[in-house]
Design a protein around this motif. Structure first.
Motif, PDB file in Angstrom:
ATOM      1  N   LEU A 141       0.815  -1.214   0.000  1.00 49.44           N
ATOM      2  CA  LEU A 141       0.000   0.000   0.000  1.00 49.44           C
ATOM      3  C   LEU A 141       0.850   1.267   0.000  1.00 49.44           C
ATOM      4  CD1 LEU A 141      -2.919   0.776  -0.161  1.00 49.44           C
ATOM      5  CD2 LEU A 141      -3.020   0.859   2.337  1.00 49.44           C
ATOM      6  N   GLY A 142       2.070   1.202   0.534  1.00 52.19           N
ATOM      7  CA  GLY A 142       2.937   2.374   0.509  1.00 52.19           C
ATOM      8  C   GLY A 142       3.242   2.822  -0.909  1.00 52.19           C
ATOM      9  N   PRO A 143       3.806   1.945  -1.757  1.00 57.13           N
ATOM     10  CA  PRO A 143       4.033   2.331  -3.149  1.00 57.13           C
ATOM     11  C   PRO A 143       2.746   2.724  -3.881  1.00 57.13           C
ATOM     12  CG  PRO A 143       5.297   0.370  -2.617  1.00 57.13           C
ATOM     13  CD  PRO A 143       4.407   0.632  -1.438  1.00 57.13           C
ATOM     14  N   ALA A 144       1.644   2.012  -3.620  1.00 59.65           N
ATOM     15  CA  ALA A 144       0.384   2.354  -4.281  1.00 59.65           C
ATOM     16  C   ALA A 144      -0.077   3.750  -3.892  1.00 59.65           C
ATOM     17  CB  ALA A 144      -0.687   1.323  -3.924  1.00 59.65           C
ATOM     18  N   THR A 145       0.042   4.090  -2.619  1.00 55.16           N
ATOM     19  CA  THR A 145      -0.370   5.409  -2.154  1.00 55.16           C
ATOM     20  C   THR A 145       0.560   6.497  -2.680  1.00 55.16           C
ATOM     21  OG1 THR A 145      -1.295   4.424  -0.144  1.00 55.16           O
ATOM     22  CG2 THR A 145      -0.868   6.799  -0.101  1.00 55.16           C
ATOM     23  N   ALA A 146       1.858   6.221  -2.723  1.00 53.95           N
ATOM     24  CA  ALA A 146       2.808   7.185  -3.276  1.00 53.95           C
ATOM     25  C   ALA A 146       2.469   7.490  -4.739  1.00 53.95           C
ATOM     26  CB  ALA A 146       4.228   6.650  -3.160  1.00 53.95           C
ATOM     27  N   LEU A 147       2.013   6.463  -5.461  1.00 48.36           N
ATOM     28  CA  LEU A 147       1.609   6.662  -6.848  1.00 48.36           C
ATOM     29  C   LEU A 147       0.305   7.466  -6.919  1.00 48.36           C
ATOM     30  CD1 LEU A 147       2.129   6.015  -9.831  1.00 48.36           C
ATOM     31  CD2 LEU A 147       0.849   3.888  -9.507  1.00 48.36           C
ATOM     32  N   GLN A 148      -0.673   7.091  -6.091  1.00 45.24           N
ATOM     33  CA  GLN A 148      -1.971   7.767  -6.113  1.00 45.24           C
ATOM     34  C   GLN A 148      -1.869   9.233  -5.693  1.00 45.24           C
ATOM     35  OE1 GLN A 148      -4.379   5.382  -3.519  1.00 45.24           O
ATOM     36  NE2 GLN A 148      -4.113   3.523  -4.759  1.00 45.24           N
ATOM     37  N   LEU A 180       8.253   6.241   1.958  1.00 42.72           N
ATOM     38  CA  LEU A 180       8.219   6.527   3.395  1.00 42.72           C
ATOM     39  C   LEU A 180       7.246   7.665   3.713  1.00 42.72           C
ATOM     40  CD1 LEU A 180      11.985   6.185   4.402  1.00 42.72           C
ATOM     41  CD2 LEU A 180      10.134   4.528   4.683  1.00 42.72           C
ATOM     42  N   GLU A 181       7.154   8.637   2.825  1.00 42.86           N
ATOM     43  CA  GLU A 181       6.166   9.706   3.018  1.00 42.86           C
ATOM     44  C   GLU A 181       4.748   9.130   2.984  1.00 42.86           C
ATOM     45  OE1 GLU A 181       4.842  14.061   1.123  1.00 42.86           O
ATOM     46  OE2 GLU A 181       6.437  12.867   0.155  1.00 42.86           O
ATOM     47  N   ALA A 182       4.495   8.241   2.028  1.00 42.51           N
ATOM     48  CA  ALA A 182       3.181   7.603   1.946  1.00 42.51           C
ATOM     49  C   ALA A 182       2.917   6.729   3.163  1.00 42.51           C
ATOM     50  CB  ALA A 182       3.096   6.778   0.663  1.00 42.51           C
ATOM     51  N   ASN A 183       3.923   5.966   3.593  1.00 45.63           N
ATOM     52  CA  ASN A 183       3.757   5.100   4.758  1.00 45.63           C
ATOM     53  C   ASN A 183       3.376   5.894   6.000  1.00 45.63           C
ATOM     54  OD1 ASN A 183       4.420   2.854   3.277  1.00 45.63           O
ATOM     55  ND2 ASN A 183       6.490   2.645   4.090  1.00 45.63           N
ATOM     56  N   THR A 184       4.014   7.031   6.181  1.00 44.88           N
ATOM     57  CA  THR A 184       3.722   7.877   7.349  1.00 44.88           C
ATOM     58  C   THR A 184       2.274   8.339   7.330  1.00 44.88           C
ATOM     59  OG1 THR A 184       6.030   8.611   7.437  1.00 44.88           O
ATOM     60  CG2 THR A 184       4.410   9.949   8.605  1.00 44.88           C
ATOM     61  N   LEU A 185       1.784   8.712   6.164  1.00 43.88           N
ATOM     62  CA  LEU A 185       0.384   9.112   6.046  1.00 43.88           C
ATOM     63  C   LEU A 185      -0.551   7.945   6.347  1.00 43.88           C
ATOM     64  CD1 LEU A 185       0.348  11.363   2.838  1.00 43.88           C
ATOM     65  CD2 LEU A 185       0.028  12.086   5.213  1.00 43.88           C
ATOM     66  N   TYR A 196       3.204   0.379   8.842  1.00 47.84           N
ATOM     67  CA  TYR A 196       4.070   0.741   7.718  1.00 47.84           C
ATOM     68  C   TYR A 196       5.338   1.432   8.218  1.00 47.84           C
ATOM     69  CZ  TYR A 196       0.037  -0.502   4.947  1.00 47.84           C
ATOM     70  OH  TYR A 196      -1.005  -1.214   4.392  1.00 47.84           O
ATOM     71  N   SER A 197       6.450   1.096   7.598  1.00 53.73           N
ATOM     72  CA  SER A 197       7.753   1.616   8.016  1.00 53.73           C
ATOM     73  C   SER A 197       7.870   3.092   7.652  1.00 53.73           C
ATOM     74  CB  SER A 197       8.876   0.833   7.344  1.00 53.73           C
ATOM     75  OG  SER A 197       8.766  -0.549   7.622  1.00 53.73           O
ATOM     76  N   GLU A 198       8.428   3.868   8.567  1.00 52.02           N
ATOM     77  CA  GLU A 198       8.547   5.308   8.364  1.00 52.02           C
ATOM     78  C   GLU A 198       9.987   5.788   8.285  1.00 52.02           C
ATOM     79  OE1 GLU A 198       6.247   7.500  11.205  1.00 52.02           O
ATOM     80  OE2 GLU A 198       4.408   6.332  10.846  1.00 52.02           O
ATOM     81  N   GLU A 199      10.958   4.895   8.511  1.00 51.60           N
ATOM     82  CA  GLU A 199      12.366   5.273   8.482  1.00 51.60           C
ATOM     83  C   GLU A 199      13.142   4.277   7.621  1.00 51.60           C
ATOM     84  OE1 GLU A 199      13.620   7.932   9.837  1.00 51.60           O
ATOM     85  OE2 GLU A 199      11.841   8.570  10.970  1.00 51.60           O
ATOM     86  N   PRO A 200      14.264   4.723   7.022  1.00 56.77           N
ATOM     87  CA  PRO A 200      15.099   3.783   6.269  1.00 56.77           C
ATOM     88  C   PRO A 200      15.581   2.640   7.159  1.00 56.77           C
ATOM     89  CG  PRO A 200      15.752   6.058   5.831  1.00 56.77           C
ATOM     90  CD  PRO A 200      14.777   6.110   6.967  1.00 56.77           C
ATOM     91  N   LEU A 201      15.854   1.508   6.547  1.00 60.26           N
ATOM     92  CA  LEU A 201      16.345   0.352   7.280  1.00 60.26           C
ATOM     93  C   LEU A 201      17.775   0.556   7.759  1.00 60.26           C
ATOM     94  CD1 LEU A 201      15.030  -2.551   5.022  1.00 60.26           C
ATOM     95  CD2 LEU A 201      14.287  -2.063   7.359  1.00 60.26           C
ATOM     96  N   THR A 202      18.070   0.007   8.928  1.00 54.84           N
ATOM     97  CA  THR A 202      19.441  -0.041   9.432  1.00 54.84           C
ATOM     98  C   THR A 202      19.781  -1.481   9.780  1.00 54.84           C
ATOM     99  OG1 THR A 202      18.850   0.244  11.777  1.00 54.84           O
ATOM    100  CG2 THR A 202      19.117   2.254  10.459  1.00 54.84           C
ATOM    101  N   ALA A 203      21.068  -1.749   9.918  1.00 53.32           N
ATOM    102  CA  ALA A 203      21.490  -3.091  10.312  1.00 53.32           C
ATOM    103  C   ALA A 203      20.926  -3.457  11.679  1.00 53.32           C
ATOM    104  CB  ALA A 203      23.014  -3.167  10.320  1.00 53.32           C
ATOM    105  N   GLU A 204      20.829  -2.493  12.558  1.00 61.90           N
ATOM    106  CA  GLU A 204      20.276  -2.752  13.893  1.00 61.90           C
ATOM    107  C   GLU A 204      18.826  -3.209  13.794  1.00 61.90           C
ATOM    108  OE1 GLU A 204      19.696  -0.441  18.205  1.00 61.90           O
ATOM    109  OE2 GLU A 204      20.508   0.623  16.465  1.00 61.90           O
ATOM    110  N   ASP A 205      18.060  -2.629  12.852  1.00 61.61           N
ATOM    111  CA  ASP A 205      16.659  -3.026  12.677  1.00 61.61           C
ATOM    112  C   ASP A 205      16.546  -4.515  12.336  1.00 61.61           C
ATOM    113  OD1 ASP A 205      15.811  -0.383  13.037  1.00 61.61           O
ATOM    114  OD2 ASP A 205      15.901   0.055  10.889  1.00 61.61           O
ATOM    115  N   LEU A 206      17.512  -5.031  11.578  1.00 67.06           N
ATOM    116  CA  LEU A 206      17.444  -6.400  11.091  1.00 67.06           C
ATOM    117  C   LEU A 206      17.910  -7.431  12.112  1.00 67.06           C
ATOM    118  CD1 LEU A 206      17.095  -4.843   8.422  1.00 67.06           C
ATOM    119  CD2 LEU A 206      18.643  -6.496   7.350  1.00 67.06           C
TER     120      LEU A 206
END
Length: 335
Positions: A55-62, A260-265, A296-306
């Motif tokens: 839904l993040g990419p779909a919303t960013a497109l919409q 990420l902008e779409a995910n935050t929304l 939905y994720s709002e920040e870039p991934l980090t190694a710590e996240d994984l």
């Protein structure tokens, strides 16, 4: 939590990581780079399934976020990770959805994919409500009435060793089920509900909107919800060919920022999420209003996240500790 994972995969005795079998190479980014030189919108294809993870990419497109970033984005609907990997391998997509678990396995197996854009993550804690984004479902009014009834049965899951499988395995063992007696069957997402209703499996780990559709039809019911067993851990992300991403870092940053902008929304506005998913998936209003959404994720991934995901792969004997790659090598650094 004490676990014996040695016999968890009872089909063929091998871990299936079908997401990456076709993705050893991918097309280069020369066409996109040429578009940037001319000032035209740069063409990008993102391979995603028709479910709420995308839904993040779909919303960013919409919402026009991609266009604002100078991108002409097309969403290519896929039904499996292997299909997305094939599109990457042929250069027909620049981004495709992967689970975090399989992204780590991809690096171990020597494939050239790398996580570029986070999509969804687990919730902050486990919910007692059975109806979640990706619960274990059974036939409504059928023979399976409790978790213990699953012992000795067959359970369908989209990818053996993947996110859904691991969440289900962990939550069942946490609840005292003898998971070593269960036979896990790999079944594509669109076929999971019918596999349960036809008796091919006793249960399946399936995602929305299939859960809500089946509940409204009265054909299936959720038995337990595994979301949140790894609190806040990343679950799914877009991946790209590593070489292409390094050669097109500006494109990766643009796609990441837009998603990420779409995910935050989406996280803050349920009404927007429902409007977006109705447009993306053409669902009945009753289904949309009932659906559970992932976080939905709002920040870039980090190694710590994984790290929590990597630790579980070792704990479940899917990867040995000495096989675990540097997690920095699994994610793209867009700086």
């Amino acid at each position: 939590m004490t676990m014996n994972k040695k016999n968890t995969l009872k089909v063929g005795g091998l871990l299936t990581v079908g997401l990456f079998t076709l993705s050893a190479c991918a097309g280069n980014g020369s066409e996109a780079a040429a578009d940037a030189d001319t000032g035209a919108l740069r063409s990008i294809t993102i391979a995603v399934p028709p479910n709420a993870h995308a839904l993040g990419p779909a919303t960013a497109l919409q919402e026009g976020f991609f266009e604002e970033a100078g991108l002409d984005v097309s969403l290519e609907h896929i039904q499996s990770g292997a299909e997305g990997a094939a599109l990457l391998a042929g250069g027909d997509a620049q981004f495709a959805i992967f689970s975090i678990d399989n992204a780590i396995n991809s690096v171990v197996e020597g494939h050239n994919n790398i996580l570029t854009v986070p999509l969804a993550q687990q919730g902050p804690e486990r919910s007692d409500e059975p109806h979640g984004f990706g619960p274990i479902i059974v036939e409504a009014g059928g023979d399976i009435e409790s978790l213990q009834d699953l012992e000795g049965q067959r359970i369908g899951t989209s990818v053996l060793g993947g996110e859904a499988y691991l969440n289900a395995y962990q939550v069942l063992e946490d609840e005292g089920v003898d998971v070593s007696t269960i036979e896990w069957i790999q079944i594509p997402g669109p076929q999971q509900v019918s596999a349960v209703l036809q008796g091919q499996v006793a249960a399946a780990v399936t995602a929305e909107p299939n859960v809500s559709i089946g509940m409204l039809d009265g054909t299936i019911e959720p038995l337990i919800n595994g979301d949140g067993v790894l609190p806040n851990a990343p679950a799914f992300a877009l991946a790209s060919d590593r070489t292409w991403a390094e050669e097109n870092a500006d494109l990766v940053r643009s796609v990441q920022n837009a998603v990420l902008e779409a995910n935050t929304l989406l996280n803050s506005d349920r009404e927007l999420a429902e409007t977006s998913i109705s447009e993306y998936m053409d669902l009945e209003d009753e289904v949309v209003s009932m659906m559970k959404m992932p976080r939905y994720s709002e920040e870039p991934l980090t190694a710590e996240d994984l790290q929590a995901v990597a630790d579980r792969l070792v704990e479940f004997d899917i990867l040995a500790q000495d096989e675990m790659p540097s997690l920095e090598d699994v994610i793209f650094n867009a700086e």
